[in-house]
Design a protein around this motif. Structure first.
Motif, mmCIF file in Angstrom:
data_model
loop_
_atom_site.group_PDB
_atom_site.id
_atom_site.type_symbol
_atom_site.label_atom_id
_atom_site.label_comp_id
_atom_site.label_asym_id
_atom_site.label_seq_id
_atom_site.Cartn_x
_atom_site.Cartn_y
_atom_site.Cartn_z
ATOM 1 N N ASP A 112 14.337 61.619 31.157
ATOM 2 C CA ASP A 112 14.175 61.345 32.588
ATOM 3 C C ASP A 112 15.197 60.306 33.027
ATOM 4 O O ASP A 112 15.227 59.180 32.514
ATOM 5 N N TYR A 138 18.308 59.361 39.275
ATOM 6 C CA TYR A 138 19.616 59.704 39.843
ATOM 7 C C TYR A 138 19.899 58.854 41.077
ATOM 8 O O TYR A 138 19.076 58.746 41.978
ATOM 9 N N SER A 175 20.102 66.479 30.889
ATOM 10 C CA SER A 175 19.297 65.449 31.549
ATOM 11 C C SER A 175 19.848 65.117 32.929
ATOM 12 O O SER A 175 19.087 64.939 33.893
ATOM 13 N N SER A 206 17.935 65.770 36.508
ATOM 14 C CA SER A 206 17.628 64.658 37.413
ATOM 15 C C SER A 206 18.187 64.906 38.809
ATOM 16 O O SER A 206 17.556 64.558 39.810
ATOM 17 N N ARG A 234 15.948 67.608 40.496
ATOM 18 C CA ARG A 234 14.618 67.083 40.790
ATOM 19 C C ARG A 234 14.648 66.038 41.916
ATOM 20 O O ARG A 234 13.613 65.766 42.528
ATOM 21 N N SER A 235 15.807 65.471 42.191
ATOM 22 C CA SER A 235 15.932 64.515 43.294
ATOM 23 C C SER A 235 16.359 65.205 44.585
ATOM 24 O O SER A 235 16.771 64.552 45.539
ATOM 25 N N SER A 239 18.686 57.002 30.221
ATOM 26 C CA SER A 239 17.878 56.870 31.436
ATOM 27 C C SER A 239 18.496 55.937 32.469
ATOM 28 O O SER A 239 18.130 55.981 33.644
#
Length: 404
Positions: free
Chosen positions: A176, A179, A264, A268, A271-272, A395
């Motif tokens: 995770d 971003y 990853s 990110s 998902r943002s 991360s």
């Protein structure tokens, strides 16, 4: 082994058994006595079973496979069950089931673990559940299950490969990542984020019908005075920047880490609710112009599942033409080895580039060589941001950069 060789091998074994039986019978006939006939009658059941086994059809045995984990992450466990069913209760002794695959990585990982020997006896069904731990990343194809049966002493052996082709996808691990855009600008590019971050109320671009929830300060009062109809001013949307992600498939011991970092980052960004264009440079150049939905992300993950370190020439030579097609204002370059030549290629070929961040994959505590440090300093002198990234700080890739 070809069918002709298998046929010759099987009948050669049968002749050996018949010859052995004839030899013991001849010995008993000519020698006479209790011992010689005892030897013959002791060998007779084993020889007869071998003869019957020769004519037992392996087509009587049906095999099926149930996969419990069709999609797994790298390093996780894979589990499946092989079901054997047959129509007749002919007694079977030593029976071996072997899972067959052409995947080199899976063969190396299992090393004989995907094999089971058992004695079915008169049973008409049998199930075998096996588990493979620490699955390697990739698309692994299970070709089928080979069954082999043998008599008491291995005089007669028969085998058959039952084709049961199934694919097992082992996706790269992801971390995770929070971003954060590397820059912000007004939207006039082809890769703008699909959602509004800020409205610039100093730049009205038109008017539209009033919707409940619109601010009073947005109402176009002059239009209301003329038509007595509530109208609302429209403004320029302030959105995230055009972003282009690029990586190279240079052979390296850190390639798996690099794949996990790329996966990853892409996850990110999607998902943002942002978007990105992605280019993977290797033996073939894989370009994904728009990635902004879960469907796009699934397609990318499938690519990252199968991708291999197949770049045989320098990255700047392999991706030269593709660099010229990049129209984004921000470039994110992921590699395991940054070179001065690649920095020059990016600076020379990518037009309208405002920001370039180079993420160099490394292991925790691994120092940079003098050549690598020189390339990093050269990139920084050209205005690039260079950061060495290891799995323990994935991360914070964007947060630490923005905090600098």
């Amino acid at each position: 082994m070809s069918k002709a060789k298998e046929f010759m091998n099987l009948w050669g074994r049968l002749l050996f058994v018949l010859g052995l039986l004839l030899l013991t019978f001849s010995f008993a006939m000519f020698q006479g006595g209790f011992v010689s006939w005892f030897i013959f009658y002791m060998a007779l059941p084993f020889a007869l079973y071998s003869v019957l086994l020769t004519f037992y059809p392996l087509s009587d045995i049906e095999l099926s496979r149930d996969i419990h984990t069709a999609q797994v992450r790298k390093g996780s466990s894979f589990s499946a069950t092989i079901h054997m069913r047959r129509k007749h209760r002919f007694p079977l002794l030593y029976t071996v089931l072997t899972e067959k695959t052409h995947s080199p990585a899976l063969k190396k990982q299992t090393a004989g673990m995907h094999q089971k020997m058992f004695v079915p006896g008169f049973r008409k069904s049998y199930s075998w559940t096996y588990e493979i731990e620490h699955m390697p990343r990739g698309e692994h194809v299970l070709e089928g299950v080979q069954i082999e049966i043998a008599d008491f002493f291995g005089w007669v052996r028969k085998s058959r490969l039952v084709p049961l082709q199934q694919k097992v996808l082992v996706y790269p691990n992801t971390v995770d990542i929070v971003y954060r855009p590397m820059e912000s600008k007004y939207d006039h590019g082809s890769m703008a984020a699909p959602f509004t971050l800020v409205k610039d109320t100093t730049m009205a671009t038109g008017i539209r019908d009033y919707h409940p929830g619109d601010r009073v300060s947005w109402i176009h009062w002059k239009s209301f005075a003329r038509t007595q109809t509530m109208r609302t001013k429209e403004f320029e949307d302030r959105q995230s920047q055009d972003l282009f992600l690029m990586d190279d498939r240079r052979p390296s011991e850190k390639f798996e880490i690099q794949v996990e970092l790329v996966a990853s980052i892409l996850k990110s960004i999607v998902r943002s609710n942002s978007s990105v264009s992605y280019l993977s440079i290797g033996d073939t150049r894989n370009h994904f112009p728009v990635i902004q939905t879960e469907e796009h992300l699934h397609r990318i993950m499938y690519h990252l599942t199968k991708v291999q370190p197949d770049l045989e020439k320098p990255a700047e030579d392999a991706g030269g033409r593709e660099l010229q097609k990049i129209q984004a204002s921000s470039l994110l370059y992921v590699t395991s080895h940054l070179t001065i030549e690649m920095v020059k290629a990016i600076q020379r070929n990518v037009k309208h580039l405002n920001t370039c961040m180079c993420l160099v994959v490394t292991r925790k505590g691994e120092p940079a060589s003098p050549q690598e440090e020189a390339a990093h300093q050269f990139a920084r002198s050209k205005g690039f941001t260079v950061k060495r990234v290891s799995p323990d700080n994935f991360s914070s890739v964007f947060t630490e950069v923005n905090g600098k």
